[in-house]
Enzyme design. Structure first.
Site: not given
Length: 384
Positions: A170-171
């Site tokens: 997600s980062d």
């Protein structure tokens, strides 16, 4: 290679009020592309990713990965002097990117509207976990939590055990969309002279990456099952045993199935068998197909099967531990490793994935905390 061309973003200055992974990833790529990236860090503490571990000769792995090529400037943004210095830095810059908690930049006086009133050509990128509105706006948004909320964990792992991905997906997704936004805004500004205000959230980025499972739920009305290293929508596409190990095999279409089962595995009677002739039918009979393929792959060693599959044009790969990735011949033969400087000496790092034919992209040093504070603030004093 003509280094006289210069890196693509030479002359572009980025100010980053950033920490952790998502924003630093975006700005590290901007630095690799030649931008000057000034990283604002907390006095005496810095980006908290500096203390995640000490595996790189005392430095943290995340930090050295994500922050090479940047200038580190310590500023106390609780003080008027610190805020004034940051405002003047932004006023001299092309891009301001921040991933503070939602609303924090506005409260400090660094909201996009205020900044772009003074500098209409400025590109402001606000990164967050869940966006600047909605019921989840103020929630903590660590990578694992966003993976869970976005459904990624629900489709990752084995049938018996849901897991997060082994890297901060997600980062990384948010960082890459922020990078794309900056590059796109720079192109548009080059045509119109107008900057941009852009918002990128980890949640939106991850939900976008959920493509197939999301549309299967929307239109197929079913949850995509967890299938280990296998593919939920393609069969055969999994790990298969050999006489001395295992190998991943990925068949993308029905022609590939016929080549695999006939030419490689020597079972032509199954090539046109109606039960297995199409991917839709093979998915319905996943266990049968996997058992059929596994029975035949056991006759080969891993090396033999890998060679035979490659010769037949069937995609295959070993599952490598990371020691074998570091020593991967594909990296060695293409000379993908370089050295970059750090406060504790040189370390190995990979060239940026964007390979330009006319220039090798710069790979600057990993900065010590506050290493460039004095020099950068002196520039501000000289410009008064």
């Amino acid at each position: 290679m003509d280094d006289s061309a210069g890196p693509p973003l030479a002359g572009i200055t980025v100010v980053a009020l950033e920490q952790a992974v998502a924003a630093p990833l975006a700005t590290r790529h901007l630095a690799d592309l030649g931008a000057r990236v000034i990283k604002i860090e907390r006095v005496g503490e810095g980006d908290f990713a500096r203390s995640y571990d000490d595996a790189v000769h005392g430095l943290a792995t995340h930090f050295v990965w994500l922050n090479r090529g940047k200038e580190s400037v310590e500023l106390d943004l609780k003080s008027p002097a610190g805020r004034d210095a940051l405002r003047r830095l932004i006023g001299r810059s092309d891009v301001f990117l921040q991933n503070l908690a939602p609303g924090a930049a506005d409260r400090l006086g660094f909201g996009a509207d205020d900044l772009r009133t003074d500098n209409p050509g400025l590109i402001v990128v606000d990164m967050s976990g869940y966006g600047d509105a909605g019921p989840y706006r103020d929630r903590k948004a660590y990578d694992m939590l966003v993976q869970a909320e976005a459904g990624l964990i629900s489709v990752t792992g084995s049938a018996d055990d849901a897991v997060k991905t082994g890297i901060p997906t997600s980062d990384i997704a948010a960082g890459m969309y922020a990078l794309t936004a900056v590059l796109s805004a720079l192109v548009r500004r080059g045509v119109t002279g107008v900057g941009a205000s852009v918002a990128v959230s980890m949640f939106d980025a991850t939900v976008e990456w959920m493509g197939h499972p999301l549309y299967m739920r929307l239109y197929g009305d079913r949850q995509t099952p967890r299938s280990g290293v296998g593919h939920a929508a393609i069969v055969p596409y999994d790990r298969y045993p050999t006489s001395d190990g295992e190998l991943l095999i990925g068949v993308q279409n029905d022609r590939g199935w016929r080549v695999l089962i006939s030419d490689v595995l020597g079972r032509p009677e199954f090539a046109e068998d109606a039960r297995y002739a199409t991917n839709i039918e093979r998915v319905r009979r996943r266990s049968e197909v996997d058992e059929l393929v596994a029975t035949e792959t056991k006759r080969f060693t891993t090396a033999e099967l890998d060679q035979v599959l490659a010769a037949a044009g069937i995609p295959a790969a070993e599952i490598r531990e990371l020691d074998r990735v570091v020593a991967h011949p594909q990296l060695a033969e293409r000379d993908r490793w370089r050295e970059v400087g750090t406060e504790v000496g040189p370390i190995r790092a990979l060239l940026p994935p964007m390979t330009f034919a006319d220039i090798e992209l710069p790979m600057g040093d990993v900065p010590a905390l506050g290493q460039h504070t004095e020099a950068v603030l002196a520039e501000l004093d000289e410009s008064r």
